[in-house]
Design a protein around this motif. Structure first.
Motif, mmCIF file in Angstrom:
data_model
loop_
_atom_site.group_PDB
_atom_site.id
_atom_site.type_symbol
_atom_site.label_atom_id
_atom_site.label_comp_id
_atom_site.label_asym_id
_atom_site.label_seq_id
_atom_site.Cartn_x
_atom_site.Cartn_y
_atom_site.Cartn_z
ATOM 1 N N GLU A 58 0.982 -1.349 0.112
ATOM 2 C CA GLU A 58 0.011 -0.010 -0.072
ATOM 3 C C GLU A 58 0.944 1.382 0.197
ATOM 4 O OE1 GLU A 58 -2.532 1.899 3.689
ATOM 5 O OE2 GLU A 58 -3.436 -0.005 2.610
ATOM 6 N N GLN A 59 2.039 1.159 0.694
ATOM 7 C CA GLN A 59 3.005 2.322 0.704
ATOM 8 C C GLN A 59 3.968 2.401 -0.303
ATOM 9 O OE1 GLN A 59 4.469 2.663 4.877
ATOM 10 N NE2 GLN A 59 2.413 2.765 5.553
ATOM 11 N N GLU A 60 3.822 1.197 -1.236
ATOM 12 C CA GLU A 60 4.858 0.944 -2.383
ATOM 13 C C GLU A 60 6.285 0.861 -1.967
ATOM 14 O OE1 GLU A 60 4.290 4.148 -5.021
ATOM 15 O OE2 GLU A 60 2.418 3.409 -5.643
ATOM 16 N N MET A 61 6.604 0.020 -0.679
ATOM 17 C CA MET A 61 7.753 -0.349 -0.172
ATOM 18 C C MET A 61 7.744 -1.471 0.226
ATOM 19 S SD MET A 61 8.544 2.940 2.423
ATOM 20 C CE MET A 61 8.757 4.464 2.096
ATOM 21 N N ASP A 62 9.092 -2.129 0.608
ATOM 22 C CA ASP A 62 9.382 -3.782 0.847
ATOM 23 C C ASP A 62 9.104 -3.687 2.275
ATOM 24 O OD1 ASP A 62 10.000 -4.110 -1.913
ATOM 25 O OD2 ASP A 62 11.879 -3.122 -1.586
ATOM 26 N N LEU A 63 8.769 -5.140 2.756
ATOM 27 C CA LEU A 63 8.565 -5.533 3.971
ATOM 28 C C LEU A 63 9.981 -6.171 4.204
ATOM 29 C CD1 LEU A 63 7.020 -6.119 6.575
ATOM 30 C CD2 LEU A 63 6.168 -7.959 5.737
ATOM 31 N N VAL A 64 10.928 -6.043 5.114
ATOM 32 C CA VAL A 64 12.078 -6.572 5.292
ATOM 33 C C VAL A 64 12.187 -7.297 6.602
ATOM 34 C CG1 VAL A 64 14.496 -6.195 5.239
ATOM 35 C CG2 VAL A 64 13.132 -4.740 3.493
ATOM 36 N N LYS A 65 12.435 -8.574 6.901
ATOM 37 C CA LYS A 65 12.747 -8.950 8.283
ATOM 38 C C LYS A 65 14.434 -8.810 8.778
ATOM 39 C CE LYS A 65 11.361 -13.361 9.079
ATOM 40 N NZ LYS A 65 11.240 -14.932 9.345
ATOM 41 N N LYS A 76 10.484 -4.605 9.123
ATOM 42 C CA LYS A 76 10.342 -3.121 8.822
ATOM 43 C C LYS A 76 10.052 -2.852 7.449
ATOM 44 C CE LYS A 76 12.805 1.055 9.583
ATOM 45 N NZ LYS A 76 14.093 1.875 10.106
ATOM 46 N N ILE A 77 9.164 -1.602 7.292
ATOM 47 C CA ILE A 77 8.672 -1.471 5.880
ATOM 48 C C ILE A 77 9.675 -0.343 5.537
ATOM 49 C CG2 ILE A 77 6.991 -0.208 4.751
ATOM 50 C CD1 ILE A 77 4.975 -1.559 6.598
ATOM 51 N N MET A 78 10.263 -0.554 4.460
ATOM 52 C CA MET A 78 11.267 0.434 3.949
ATOM 53 C C MET A 78 11.583 0.331 2.636
ATOM 54 S SD MET A 78 14.909 -1.347 5.142
ATOM 55 C CE MET A 78 14.673 -1.869 6.805
ATOM 56 N N ASP A 79 12.278 1.081 2.034
ATOM 57 C CA ASP A 79 12.678 0.821 0.647
ATOM 58 C C ASP A 79 14.063 0.109 0.427
ATOM 59 O OD1 ASP A 79 13.320 1.271 -2.116
ATOM 60 O OD2 ASP A 79 13.604 3.362 -1.877
ATOM 61 N N TYR A 80 13.871 -1.065 0.172
ATOM 62 C CA TYR A 80 15.135 -1.797 0.282
ATOM 63 C C TYR A 80 16.279 -1.492 -0.687
ATOM 64 C CZ TYR A 80 17.854 -6.547 1.066
ATOM 65 O OH TYR A 80 18.678 -7.228 1.484
ATOM 66 N N SER A 81 16.082 -1.313 -1.791
ATOM 67 C CA SER A 81 17.016 -0.707 -2.430
ATOM 68 C C SER A 81 17.876 0.251 -2.170
ATOM 69 C CB SER A 81 16.750 -0.600 -4.036
ATOM 70 O OG SER A 81 15.689 0.285 -4.047
ATOM 71 N N LYS A 82 17.009 1.356 -1.585
ATOM 72 C CA LYS A 82 17.915 2.321 -1.050
ATOM 73 C C LYS A 82 18.597 2.012 0.281
ATOM 74 C CE LYS A 82 16.809 7.155 0.745
ATOM 75 N NZ LYS A 82 17.563 7.282 1.932
ATOM 76 N N PHE A 83 18.099 1.206 1.204
ATOM 77 C CA PHE A 83 18.868 0.440 2.258
ATOM 78 C C PHE A 83 20.222 -0.086 1.870
ATOM 79 C CE2 PHE A 83 19.655 -3.235 4.921
ATOM 80 C CZ PHE A 83 19.708 -2.509 6.018
ATOM 81 N N CYS A 84 19.909 -1.021 0.818
ATOM 82 C CA CYS A 84 21.178 -1.586 0.357
ATOM 83 C C CYS A 84 22.358 -0.479 -0.185
ATOM 84 C CB CYS A 84 20.899 -2.784 -0.857
ATOM 85 S SG CYS A 84 19.932 -3.974 -0.150
ATOM 86 N N PHE A 85 21.957 0.456 -1.074
ATOM 87 C CA PHE A 85 22.664 1.481 -1.396
ATOM 88 C C PHE A 85 23.585 2.045 -0.317
ATOM 89 C CE2 PHE A 85 23.574 5.739 -2.524
ATOM 90 C CZ PHE A 85 24.436 5.648 -3.740
#
Length: 189
Positions: A58-65, A76-85
């Motif tokens: 719904e928030q156009e983000m990823d669910l990351v364990k 956590k709900i986050m932008d995973y590609s930005k987190f990796c970068f």
């Protein structure tokens, strides 16, 4: 005349990152209950994986364990590609700020002349100014082994000559036919 064929083999090496990012994402998370944290860091409570996934989509983000061993697991709900970068950027920055300290070695004999000794002292001072550690060793040959005290005196004089720039890290110690000591720079940054 027979020619021998020469074969070349090419080996490819894969460069590995310092910390491997292996988080479970979105549909890979199959736990019954999850503690969910929002993108702003606020706790959204405990819910099922399907509900948390729907909330992330719904928030156009990823669910990351992020904490799989907790009870219940934390996601956590986050932008995973930005987190990796950002993670790779932090690793690169940490790697850039590292300084490799080398150990430079200076070898002498107990019968070294004063001018040669002064040259070796100047080289050691240059190494110490560059921030490297210096191993100073004296090699004893044949009958010189009977006069190890001369080598120890030589090393102590060497340390005294470098005392402005260096601290004696290890006192002179006889190991086989070599007597060695270590000098470390005083203002190590």
């Amino acid at each position: 005349m027979r020619m021998l064929g020469i074969r070349f083999f090419v080996v490819y090496l894969e460069v590995l990152t310092i910390a491997k990012l292996d988080h479970q994402l979105n549909e890979e998370i199959r736990d019954k209950e999850l503690r969910v944290i929002g993108p702003d860091g606020a706790q959204l409570g405990i819910m099922s994986a399907a509900q948390a996934n729907a909330l992330a989509e719904e928030q156009e983000m990823d669910l990351v364990k992020i904490s799989p061993n907790a009870v219940p697991p934390v996601c956590k709900i986050m932008d995973y590609s930005k987190f990796c970068f950002d993670q790779k950027k932090r690793e690169k920055e940490a790697k850039k700020n590292q300084k490799v300290v080398e150990i430079k070695e200076i070898r002498m004999s107990p019968s070294i002349d004063t001018n040669d000794l002064n040259t070796k002292v100047k080289n050691a001072q240059k190494f110490l100014k560059d921030g490297n550690r210096v191993k100073v060793s004296v090699r004893f040959r044949g009958r010189e082994m009977a006069h190890t005290n001369l080598g120890e005196k030589l090393l102590m004089d060497f340390a005294q000559a470098c005392s402005e720039l260096a601290n004696m890290e290890k006192n002179p110690k006889l190991e086989g036919r070599f007597m060695a000591m270590f000098l470390a720079p005083k203002n190590s940054k």
